[in-house]
Design a protein around this motif. Sequence first.
Motif, PDB file in Angstrom:
ATOM      1  N   SER A  43       0.829  -1.215   0.000  1.00 24.53           N
ATOM      2  CA  SER A  43       0.000   0.000   0.000  1.00 24.53           C
ATOM      3  C   SER A  43       0.856   1.254   0.000  1.00 24.53           C
ATOM      4  O   SER A  43       0.477   2.285  -0.580  1.00 24.53           O
ATOM      5  CB  SER A  43      -0.915   0.005   1.226  1.00 24.53           C
ATOM      6  N   ASP A  87      -2.751   2.437  -2.653  1.00 23.68           N
ATOM      7  CA  ASP A  87      -4.072   1.836  -2.832  1.00 23.68           C
ATOM      8  C   ASP A  87      -4.576   1.378  -1.464  1.00 23.68           C
ATOM      9  O   ASP A  87      -4.294   0.267  -1.014  1.00 23.68           O
ATOM     10  CB  ASP A  87      -3.978   0.659  -3.804  1.00 23.68           C
ATOM     11  N   ASP A 136      -7.647   0.798  -0.567  1.00 23.50           N
ATOM     12  CA  ASP A 136      -8.683  -0.243  -0.645  1.00 23.50           C
ATOM     13  C   ASP A 136      -8.042  -1.630  -0.580  1.00 23.50           C
ATOM     14  O   ASP A 136      -8.563  -2.538   0.082  1.00 23.50           O
ATOM     15  CB  ASP A 136      -9.473  -0.102  -1.951  1.00 23.50           C
ATOM     16  N   SER A 137      -6.923  -1.772  -1.264  1.00 26.64           N
ATOM     17  CA  SER A 137      -6.201  -3.052  -1.214  1.00 26.64           C
ATOM     18  C   SER A 137      -5.675  -3.315   0.196  1.00 26.64           C
ATOM     19  O   SER A 137      -5.669  -4.454   0.674  1.00 26.64           O
ATOM     20  CB  SER A 137      -5.037  -3.044  -2.207  1.00 26.64           C
ATOM     21  N   LEU A 140      -7.069  -2.280   2.953  1.00 24.67           N
ATOM     22  CA  LEU A 140      -8.216  -2.682   3.763  1.00 24.67           C
ATOM     23  C   LEU A 140      -8.555  -4.150   3.532  1.00 24.67           C
ATOM     24  O   LEU A 140      -8.824  -4.896   4.484  1.00 24.67           O
ATOM     25  CB  LEU A 140      -9.417  -1.801   3.428  1.00 24.67           C
ATOM     26  N   GLN A 141      -8.534  -4.567   2.283  1.00 20.32           N
ATOM     27  CA  GLN A 141      -8.820  -5.968   1.971  1.00 20.32           C
ATOM     28  C   GLN A 141      -7.768  -6.895   2.607  1.00 20.32           C
ATOM     29  O   GLN A 141      -8.092  -7.975   3.117  1.00 20.32           O
ATOM     30  CB  GLN A 141      -8.849  -6.168   0.453  1.00 20.32           C
ATOM     31  N   GLU A 166      -8.453  -7.125   6.344  1.00 21.40           N
ATOM     32  CA  GLU A 166      -9.610  -7.993   6.587  1.00 21.40           C
ATOM     33  C   GLU A 166      -9.227  -9.468   6.452  1.00 21.40           C
ATOM     34  O   GLU A 166      -9.685 -10.323   7.230  1.00 21.40           O
ATOM     35  CB  GLU A 166     -10.736  -7.642   5.615  1.00 21.40           C
TER      36      GLU A 166
END
Length: 199
Positions: A115, A120, A122-123, A125-126, A129
Motif C-alpha cells: 500500500s 491503494d 482499498d487493497s 483494507l482488503q 480484513e
Amino acid sequence: MKDKEIKEEVLKEEINKEVNEKKKCECEEGKEEAHEHKNDEHACCGKHNHKEEIEKLKAEIEEWKNSFLRKQADFQNFTKRKEKEVDELKKFASEKIITQFLGSLDNFERAIESSSESKDFDSLLQGVEMIVRNLKDIMSSEDVEEIPTEGAFNPEYHHAVGVETSEDKKEDEIVKVLQKGYMMKGKVIRPAMVIVCKK
C-alpha cells in the motif's frame, strides 16, 4: 564276742562308711564337672553361632542400605529430569501459537509495504480484513471463542464500565460493547467490556 573284737568290727564299719561317702562325693563332683564342661561347650557353640548370625544380619543391613541409596539417587535423578522437562514445556508452551501468528504478521508487513508503494488503501483494507480472518481461524483452532454480548448483562462474562439510558434496551441489558471478550476451552480469558442500560 569279746569287747576287743566288737570294737574292731565297729571301727571297720566306720572306715568303710567314710570310704564309701568319699567315693560318692568324688563321683558326684566328677559328674558336675562333666556337666559344667558340657554346658561350657554348648555356651561356646551358641556364642559362635550367635556371632555368625550377627555378621549375616550386618551384611544384609549393608546391602539394604546400599540398595536404598541407589534407589534414592535414581529417584533424585528422575525428579531433576522431570523438572527440567517441565521447565522446557513452560518455556516453549507458546511456541505453537506464536508460529501461527507469524504468518499473519508477514501478511501485515506485505500489505503495508504494498500500500505504501501503490497508495491503494482499498487493497490495504482488503489485506487487513484477510489477516483478521486468519487470526480468527487461528483462535478457533485453539478453541478460543468470542463472548456473546447480546441481551442481559452477566458479571461472569461481562465487565461493566458504565451505564446509559436507552429506549431500545431493557434494564440491565448491554447497550454498547467497548472491547470484545473471549473464552478459551470454556474459561473466560478476558471479559467483555460493556456499557449497561439503566432506566
